[in-house]
Structure formats: structure tokens, C-alpha cells
Design a protein around this motif. Structure first.
Motif, PDB file in Angstrom:
ATOM      1  N   GLN A 293      -9.784  18.402  -5.787  1.00 10.83           N
ATOM      2  CA  GLN A 293     -10.760  18.820  -6.790  1.00 10.83           C
ATOM      3  C   GLN A 293     -10.630  17.996  -8.067  1.00 10.83           C
ATOM      4  N   ALA A 294     -11.776  17.510  -8.533  1.00 11.03           N
ATOM      5  CA  ALA A 294     -11.746  16.596  -9.677  1.00 11.03           C
ATOM      6  C   ALA A 294     -11.040  17.209 -10.889  1.00 11.03           C
ATOM      7  N   ALA A 295     -11.345  18.474 -11.180  1.00 10.34           N
ATOM      8  CA  ALA A 295     -10.791  19.078 -12.403  1.00 10.34           C
ATOM      9  C   ALA A 295      -9.263  19.153 -12.337  1.00 10.34           C
ATOM     10  N   ILE A 296      -8.733  19.445 -11.159  1.00  4.85           N
ATOM     11  CA  ILE A 296      -7.273  19.526 -11.020  1.00  4.85           C
ATOM     12  C   ILE A 296      -6.660  18.129 -11.085  1.00  4.85           C
ATOM     13  N   MET A 297      -7.293  17.194 -10.397  1.00  4.60           N
ATOM     14  CA  MET A 297      -6.785  15.818 -10.371  1.00  4.60           C
ATOM     15  C   MET A 297      -6.848  15.172 -11.753  1.00  4.60           C
ATOM     16  N   ASP A 298      -7.886  15.513 -12.512  1.00  3.24           N
ATOM     17  CA  ASP A 298      -8.064  14.887 -13.825  1.00  3.24           C
ATOM     18  C   ASP A 298      -7.017  15.324 -14.853  1.00  3.24           C
ATOM     19  N   GLN A 299      -6.133  16.198 -14.415  1.00  4.39           N
ATOM     20  CA  GLN A 299      -4.993  16.511 -15.296  1.00  4.39           C
ATOM     21  C   GLN A 299      -3.992  15.354 -15.354  1.00  4.39           C
ATOM     22  N   LEU A 300      -4.108  14.419 -14.385  1.00  2.00           N
ATOM     23  CA  LEU A 300      -3.150  13.308 -14.335  1.00  2.00           C
ATOM     24  C   LEU A 300      -3.376  12.329 -15.484  1.00  2.00           C
ATOM     25  N   ALA A 301      -2.284  11.752 -15.973  1.00  3.57           N
ATOM     26  CA  ALA A 301      -2.387  10.683 -16.960  1.00  3.57           C
ATOM     27  C   ALA A 301      -3.120   9.502 -16.323  1.00  3.57           C
ATOM     28  N   PRO A 302      -3.981   8.784 -17.006  1.00  3.68           N
ATOM     29  CA  PRO A 302      -4.227   8.877 -18.443  1.00  3.68           C
ATOM     30  C   PRO A 302      -5.325   9.874 -18.817  1.00  3.68           C
ATOM     31  N   SER A 303      -5.963  10.536 -17.828  1.00  2.00           N
ATOM     32  CA  SER A 303      -7.025  11.487 -18.192  1.00  2.00           C
ATOM     33  C   SER A 303      -6.449  12.746 -18.806  1.00  2.00           C
ATOM     34  N   GLY A 304      -5.309  13.180 -18.278  1.00  2.00           N
ATOM     35  CA  GLY A 304      -4.725  14.434 -18.729  1.00  2.00           C
ATOM     36  C   GLY A 304      -3.246  14.301 -19.041  1.00  2.00           C
ATOM     37  N   ALA A 305      -2.580  15.442 -19.108  1.00  2.00           N
ATOM     38  CA  ALA A 305      -1.213  15.482 -19.636  1.00  2.00           C
ATOM     39  C   ALA A 305      -0.125  15.506 -18.559  1.00  2.00           C
ATOM     40  N   VAL A 306      -0.525  15.454 -17.281  1.00  2.00           N
ATOM     41  CA  VAL A 306       0.472  15.449 -16.200  1.00  2.00           C
ATOM     42  C   VAL A 306       0.820  14.004 -15.880  1.00  2.00           C
ATOM     43  N   TYR A 307       2.101  13.666 -16.046  1.00  2.00           N
ATOM     44  CA  TYR A 307       2.456  12.263 -15.901  1.00  2.00           C
ATOM     45  C   TYR A 307       2.679  11.859 -14.456  1.00  2.00           C
ATOM     46  N   HIS A 308       2.126  10.740 -14.126  1.00  2.00           N
ATOM     47  CA  HIS A 308       2.436  10.079 -12.855  1.00  2.00           C
ATOM     48  C   HIS A 308       2.175   8.597 -13.050  1.00  2.00           C
ATOM     49  N   ALA A 309       3.091   7.762 -12.545  1.00  2.00           N
ATOM     50  CA  ALA A 309       2.899   6.322 -12.652  1.00  2.00           C
ATOM     51  C   ALA A 309       3.667   5.648 -11.534  1.00  2.00           C
ATOM     52  N   GLY A 310       3.421   4.360 -11.310  1.00  2.00           N
ATOM     53  CA  GLY A 310       4.181   3.674 -10.279  1.00  2.00           C
ATOM     54  C   GLY A 310       3.951   2.184 -10.285  1.00  2.00           C
ATOM     55  N   THR A 311       5.030   1.429 -10.352  1.00  2.00           N
ATOM     56  CA  THR A 311       4.941  -0.027 -10.278  1.00  2.00           C
ATOM     57  C   THR A 311       4.186  -0.448  -9.018  1.00  2.00           C
ATOM     58  N   PHE A 312       4.494   0.225  -7.922  1.00  2.00           N
ATOM     59  CA  PHE A 312       3.919  -0.165  -6.633  1.00  2.00           C
ATOM     60  C   PHE A 312       2.775   0.743  -6.185  1.00  2.00           C
ATOM     61  N   ALA A 313       2.328   1.647  -7.064  1.00  2.00           N
ATOM     62  CA  ALA A 313       1.239   2.552  -6.695  1.00  2.00           C
ATOM     63  C   ALA A 313      -0.060   1.753  -6.520  1.00  2.00           C
ATOM     64  N   GLY A 314      -0.724   1.954  -5.389  1.00  2.00           N
ATOM     65  CA  GLY A 314      -1.958   1.210  -5.114  1.00  2.00           C
ATOM     66  C   GLY A 314      -1.689  -0.251  -4.809  1.00  2.00           C
ATOM     67  N   HIS A 315      -0.522  -0.520  -4.234  1.00  2.00           N
ATOM     68  CA  HIS A 315      -0.115  -1.909  -3.933  1.00  2.00           C
ATOM     69  C   HIS A 315      -1.205  -2.633  -3.139  1.00  2.00           C
ATOM     70  N   PRO A 316      -1.593  -3.844  -3.571  1.00  2.00           N
ATOM     71  CA  PRO A 316      -2.731  -4.513  -2.926  1.00  2.00           C
ATOM     72  C   PRO A 316      -2.545  -4.755  -1.426  1.00  2.00           C
ATOM     73  N   VAL A 317      -1.343  -5.078  -1.002  1.00  2.00           N
ATOM     74  CA  VAL A 317      -1.161  -5.343   0.432  1.00  2.00           C
ATOM     75  C   VAL A 317      -1.286  -4.035   1.222  1.00  2.00           C
ATOM     76  N   THR A 318      -0.737  -2.962   0.658  1.00  2.00           N
ATOM     77  CA  THR A 318      -0.890  -1.648   1.292  1.00  2.00           C
ATOM     78  C   THR A 318      -2.363  -1.260   1.367  1.00  2.00           C
ATOM     79  N   MET A 319      -3.068  -1.438   0.273  1.00  2.00           N
ATOM     80  CA  MET A 319      -4.484  -1.062   0.226  1.00  2.00           C
ATOM     81  C   MET A 319      -5.273  -1.862   1.270  1.00  2.00           C
TER      82      MET A 319
END
Ligand SMILES: *Cc1c(COP(=O)(O)O)cnc(C)c1O
Length: 425
Positions: A293-319
Motif C-alpha cells: 500500500q502506497a501510504a504505508i510504503m511512503d513512510q520510508l525515507a526519503p518520503s517519510g521518517a522510517v529509515y532504510h538505505a543500502g549501498t547495493f539496494a537496486g543493484h543494476p546487475v541484479t535488476m
């Protein structure tokens, strides 16, 4: 001058630094690779199931995989039913996937910023799983589930999580339950109920429902062997979580794109707020995703205050690998054929055992299957016996066998024959 001394000098100006003794590695000098594995890796592996301890064997060391086959370091080829623990639904090194990987490699391995591939894979997933309106990629399924829990807690401003016995959601502190190294204060935040048990579910919801931030469940369990729950249990779970304002999370890391082009949630007719994915959507590379659900997901940074990040998140070779895989799945729709082979394997294994008067339960749905024996000794003899006949099944009674689109009916027949010989022995 060491790199540290140089940095210190830059900070404070030159200073006489006494040279430290060079650290001496106890295991320096040439080691044979197998010695290095057993001596330097903890337990000889990087993930416990690979140790083969449940079947009383030592780790199998592989060199390569192609199609439905893996080859070990002695050059022995085995028909593979581990299939990257379910990730490789198209088999090892599928040509189209390989081409996509190679194309991306030539454009750079890691770009550090966003690529179009992330949008393309997101679109392929959102089209296939309608409950996913927004998505975030992670480097592993563990992180996807961990982030889903954080989102549920932020959304509900509650802390307790409900999980089900026998389900696995990765090895994060928040979802591992009691484990050496997990603070008991944290383990207390996780409640557990038996899987596929309506009365127990009603009971815990009545007592604790108002404390729960989220419920996470494998809609078909794959980590206690294959267990298909009653649809009625899942619909009741959906109804009760709605009543109590709890975020329902489907862990479809195994079932996503495994049993149909999308999630098992459509087949089950149950729509969760959040879904976690992994395995198949990475096309053989490390991956995870949380979406919903968009509203729940949009709590994630940078849209919202729930932090998540990753050097390898969305890695181009994986994608690239994941996108090529999902495209192939959509085009070829191998699911009916996979299911037919799964049925063939399950009924062959059942009948063979019946004929020899051996008590086994074969649980199967589509291309996922587990053979349950009366005890672990019997399972070990079976798994080791099959491996000796060049059939590689997971070395644990709690892990699922996976078929791929490149397995064939005649290979399945051979496996059934070999299993029959083992039952008879
Ligand atoms: C494999 C798996 C995970 C963990 O994914 P990793 O990529 O190994 O971290 C979580 N949930 C389920 C159902 C899994 O099968």
C-alpha cells in the motif's frame, strides 16, 4: 608510513610513530582451497544449511551450474533440486538472463545512483502483484522482512509482531525470536502462534490483537518443508488483522513468481498490506523487496521518517537479471508444465514408497516439494543415497526441493526410479 600514520600526520602534523610489529596470521602460507574452507570459514560454510550436518555429511563444494545440473569440484555432475534455494526458476545460467547480465556488466557493475532498470523491474512486479503499489528493493530477503516490520510498527505505533511456528523470515533480530545474541527484550516483542490453526489464531487475536503492529506469514510455508495452509485460515487471518488494525505482511520470498506469474496471494484470494519478495526476482543475484500500500510504503525515507538505505539496494546487475527472468516467465508461462512435473515427482515418490511399505509424506504444490520421513535418519539415508546417484536435493528435511523450467519429465522419471531403488534397499 602506514595509511593511518599519514592520516594522523595530516591531522596533527608530523610526529615520530613507533612502528608496530607486523601482525602474523596463524594460517599464513599456501592452503589448499578445501583446507581454507574448513579452517577459515565458520563451520566451513557461509550459511548453515550448506554444512550438510542434518544428513551427517560434509559440505559439498560446487564448481559450476548449467541448466538443471550442478558440477562439484571433483567434476561430478548432479541433477539439481536445490536450484539456488528456489531463486533459479529458469535453471542455472539461462541464456537470456546471462545476456542481460553481460549487457549490464559492460555498462558498469555498480553505479551508485538510480538506473532505469529499477523502474522497469518495479513495473514488472507491480503489474503482476496488484497489492503492490509502491516498492523498495533491498539486497536480501532478510532486509525486506526487517523493513516490512519497521513499516508496520511505524504505521500502527505498536510494537508487537506475530509470527507462525515453522515460518522463516530471514535472520534479523526482529524476526528470529529467541536466539543467542538476540536481547530477550526484543524477543518478547515477537509472539508466535501455530501455523494453519484457526482456534489458536482467534485466541491470540482476542488476547493480544490490540498490541500487534504486524503479522508476517509465509502464505505457503517453504521453510518447514512445504506446508500449504487452508485458504480459510488465511482469509480469517485477513479478517482479524483488518478488525484489529494490524498490518498483514505476506512473505512471498519463495512463492513470488514461483507458483504463478505474480504472488500466491491472488490464488489464495487474500490481499495483504505489505508483501516481501526475494529469490526469483533477483535472477540469481542477491535481492529482496518490500512493497504494498502506497501510504504505508511512503513512510520510508526519503518520503517519510522510517529509515532504510543500502549501498547495493537496486543493484543494476541484479535488476537486469531479475527483469530478464520476469520477462521470460511472463512470455513462456512455464507454470503449468512446472506443476505437471511437480505432480509427477510427488506421485512417483509416494507410490514408490507405498510399494515398499515405507511411510513417507510428500507435500507438494506446483514446483515445490518436500518428502517427510518418519525420522531424520531415514531422511539422511535418502538424501545421501540420492546424492550418491547424482541427484542433489536439499540436505535438510525442512528445506524445499525446487523444480525449474529446464527440468524435464524424463529427468523426473529417473529421479523416481532412483528413489525406488533407495526405498527398496
Ligand atoms: C530465503 C527466505 C528469506 C530470507 O531471504 P535472504 O535473501 O536469504 O535473506 C525470508 N523469507 C523466506 C520465506 C525465505 O525463504
Amino acid at each position: 608510513m602506514s595509511i593511518i600514520e599519514k592520516a594522523e600526520e595530516g591531522r596533527r602534523g608530523p610526529k615520530k610513530v613507533k612502528r608496530a610489529e607486523k601482525a602474523c596470521c596463524a594460517l599464513s602460507g599456501p592452503l589448499r582451497p578445501s583446507q581454507a574452507l574448513s579452517g577459515l570459514l565458520v563451520g566451513g560454510v557461509n550459511s548453515p544449511v550448506r554444512a550438510f550436518r542434518r544428513v551427517g555429511a560434509s559440505p559439498v563444494i560446487l564448481r559450476s551450474g548449467r541448466g538443471a545440473w550442478v558440477t562439484d569440484t571433483h567434476g561430478r555432475r548432479s541433477l539439481d533440486f536445490i536450484m539456488g534455494w528456489g531463486a533459479l526458476i529458469l535453471g542455472h545460467n539461462h541464456p537470456q538472463v546471462l545476456t542481460a547480465i553481460q549487457k549490464q556488466l559492460s555498462q558498469g557493475t555498480l553505479l551508485g545512483l538510480t538506473t532505469e532498470l529499477e523502474g522497469q523491474l518495479a513495473q514488472a512486479i507491480c503489474e503482476a502483484i496488484p497489492s503492490i503499489e509502491r516498492i523498495r528493493f533491498t539486497p536480501s530477503g532478510t532486509e525486506a522482512c526487517m523493513t516490512a516490520i519497521r513499516l508496520a510498527r511505524a504505521w500502527t505505533r505498536r510494537t508487537k509482531i506475530l509470527t507462525f511456528e515453522g515460518c522463516y523470515h530471514g535472520h534479523s533480530d526482529v524476526l528470529l525470536g529467541q536466539d543467542a545474541g538476540v536481547p530477550s527484550s526484543l524477543a518478547q516483542e515477537q509472539l508466535e502462534a501455530p501455523y494453519n490453526n484457526i482456534e489458536a489464531l482467534e485466541d491470540i487475536m482476542k488476547r493480544r490483537g490490540s498490541e500487534l503492529a504486524g503479522v508476517i506469514v509465509e502464505p505457503v510455508a517453504a521453510n518447514m518443508g512445504v506446508v500449504v495452509p487452508d485458504r480459510g485460515w488465511l482469509t480469517r487471518l485477513r479478517a482479524l488483522t483488518t478488525t484489529h488494525g494490524i498490518v498483514l505482511i505476506f512473505d512471498e520470498i519463495v512463492t513470488g513468481f514461483r507458483l504463478r506469474d505474480g504472488g500466491i496471494q491472488e490464488t489464495m484470494g487474500v490481499k495483504p498490506e505489505l508483501t516481501t519478495l526475494g529469490k526469483i526476482i533477483g535472477g540469481g543475484f542477491p535481492v529482496g523487496a518490500v512493497g504494498g500500500q502506497a501510504a504505508i510504503m511512503d513512510q520510508l525515507a526519503p518520503s517519510g521518517a522510517v529509515y532504510h538505505a543500502g549501498t547495493f539496494a537496486g543493484h543494476p546487475v541484479t535488476m537486469a537479471a531479475g527483469l530478464a527472468t520476469l520477462k521470460m516467465l511472463r512470455q513462456r508461462q512455464p507454470y503449468e508444465r512446472l506443476e505437471a512435473m511437480g505432480d509427477q515427482l510427488a506421485s512417483g515418490l509416494r507410490e514408490g514408497a507405498q510399494r515398499q511399505g515405507i511411510a513417507v509424506h510428500v507435500n507438494q504444490i506446483g514446483s515445490m516439494l518436500t518428502v517427510f520421513f518418519a525420522n531424520t535418519k531415514q531422511f539422511a539415508a535418502f538424501a545421501n543415497g540420492l546424492r550418491a546417484q547424482r541427484v542433489m536435493i536439499p540436505p535438510s528435511p525442512y528445506e524445499t526441493w525446487f523444480l525449474s523450467a529446464v527440468h524435464t519429465a524424463s529427468q523426473i522419471e529417473q529421479v523416481v526410479d532412483r528413489a525406488r531403488r533407495l526405498y527398496a534397499a
